[in-house]
Enzyme design. Structure first.
Site, PDB file in Angstrom:
ATOM      1  N   LYS A  70      25.170 -31.832 -53.312  1.00  0.00           N
ATOM      2  CA  LYS A  70      25.085 -30.738 -52.325  1.00  0.00           C
ATOM      3  C   LYS A  70      26.443 -30.153 -51.930  1.00  0.00           C
ATOM      4  O   LYS A  70      26.545 -28.959 -51.676  1.00  0.00           O
ATOM      5  CB  LYS A  70      24.360 -31.221 -51.067  1.00  0.00           C
ATOM      6  CG  LYS A  70      22.875 -31.470 -51.277  1.00  0.00           C
ATOM      7  CD  LYS A  70      22.210 -31.572 -49.934  1.00  0.00           C
ATOM      8  CE  LYS A  70      21.092 -32.561 -49.904  1.00  0.00           C
ATOM      9  NZ  LYS A  70      20.498 -32.705 -48.593  1.00  0.00           N
ATOM     10  N   ASP A 105      17.670 -26.609 -44.566  1.00  0.00           N
ATOM     11  CA  ASP A 105      17.282 -27.577 -43.531  1.00  0.00           C
ATOM     12  C   ASP A 105      17.291 -26.921 -42.150  1.00  0.00           C
ATOM     13  O   ASP A 105      16.518 -27.297 -41.269  1.00  0.00           O
ATOM     14  CB  ASP A 105      18.222 -28.786 -43.513  1.00  0.00           C
ATOM     15  CG  ASP A 105      17.956 -29.704 -44.696  1.00  0.00           C
ATOM     16  OD1 ASP A 105      16.865 -29.591 -45.302  1.00  0.00           O
ATOM     17  OD2 ASP A 105      18.835 -30.516 -45.021  1.00  0.00           O
TER      18      ASP A 105
END
Ligand code: ATR
Length: 279
Positions: A70, A105
């Protein structure tokens, strides 16, 4: 030129972990009647750069990115404000040929609260437990929606201090011992720690001390109902669970790759719940 090839997206991780993302995206492709696909690609760290830079020639319109890639994904793309604030990108797509990234998220957390506990953002003060990667997405979402004061508590205080420094003076770091006195002021309680997860001890927080209109959100989704959510529901408090966040975080990626904003339906939730309980 009109595109004739079915659109294809993937999840890039290493090692290839069991993920619910294919189930979620294939459900939306099927129910929306879109010709496309979503596959898992196990890519070791040494090959990640090449894989991402050749995403389009490989036939992908975009990708989700998971551990351990990520941070690299963020560095190799043009990140939006969310990805920058979280310090990690989990979704890649192309805009005018340029590789862009975001962190969904944030949207997953906020979208799930909007769906499960509308009006949650009227809370003046929030109490957030945990200061890891997930906590950054939560803090970004809370400030973005105008929460005025966020109390942040973490086992390792320095990590909370670092987040307060990054996110500014609306974040107030508190000690574990102060939780009891902060609870009556918290219109929103969020657990971003792994406590309450299967195999971990439960979170030691007395939801009985929260105001009657408080909302409780837990990012843990195994089990679906954590001890924290169970206690909150026993008190008739509004709750937002980890599975809801997982489903809502997938919405934005799908929209970016396939051009339609999908809905988190009860049917989808049941499908993923069944998968969670059988694996
Ligand atoms: P994520 O990306 O899911 O946030 P993470 O970055 O590893 O994962 O963060 C895990 C969070 O859970 C941290 O806030 C961690 O506290 P520390 O920063 O002190 O490690 C918290 N956590 C994990 N196990 C814990 C435990 N047994 N007690 C209290 N907090 C715990």
């Amino acid at each position: 030129m009109t595109e004739t090839r079915p659109r294809l997206a993937c999840l890039i991780g290493w090692p290839a972990a069991h993920s619910r993302s294919p189930l979620i995206h294939r459900y939306w492709l099927r129910t929306l009647g879109i010709e496309g696909g979503y596959v898992i690609e196990a890519v070791p760290p040494d090959d990640f750069r090449d894989f991402v830079l050749r995403l389009s020639p490989r036939g992908f319109v975009g990708a989700n990115v998971t551990r351990p890639h990520k941070e690299r994904a963020l560095a190799l793309s043009k990140p939006d404000a969310r990805a920058k604030a979280v310090g990690a990108a989990n979704t890649l797509w192309f805009k005018d040929g340029e590789l862009c990234s975001t962190n969904t998220d944030v949207e997953g957390f906020v979208g799930n609260l909007d769906a499960s506990a509308p009006g949650w953002d009227k809370a003046e003060e929030a109490l957030v437990l945990g200061a890891g990667g997930a906590s950054r997405a939560v803090l970004f979402g809370l400030l973005d929606r105008g929460i005025k004061r966020v109390h942040l508590v973490n086992r390792t205080r320095e990590r909370a201090e670092a987040l307060a420094k990054q996110f500014g003076d609306k974040i107030h770091v508190a000690a574990r011992e102060q939780v009891t006195e902060l609870l009556p002021r918290a219109g929103l309680l969020v657990n971003t720690t792994s406590l309450g997860m299967h195999g971990q001890p439960a979170l030691d927080v007395d939801v009985g001390k929260l105001p009657a209109n408080a909302v409780v959100a837990d990012l843990v989704y195994v089990p679906l109902e954590t001890p924290l959510l169970k206690a909150a529901r026993a008190r008739d408090l509004k709750t937002a669970d980890g599975l809801g966040m997982l489903l809502h975080q997938a919405v934005r990626g799908f929209e970016l790759w396939f051009g339609k904003r999908p809905q988190v339906t009860g049917e989808l939730r049941a499908l993923v719940e069944a998968d969670l309980t059988t694996t």
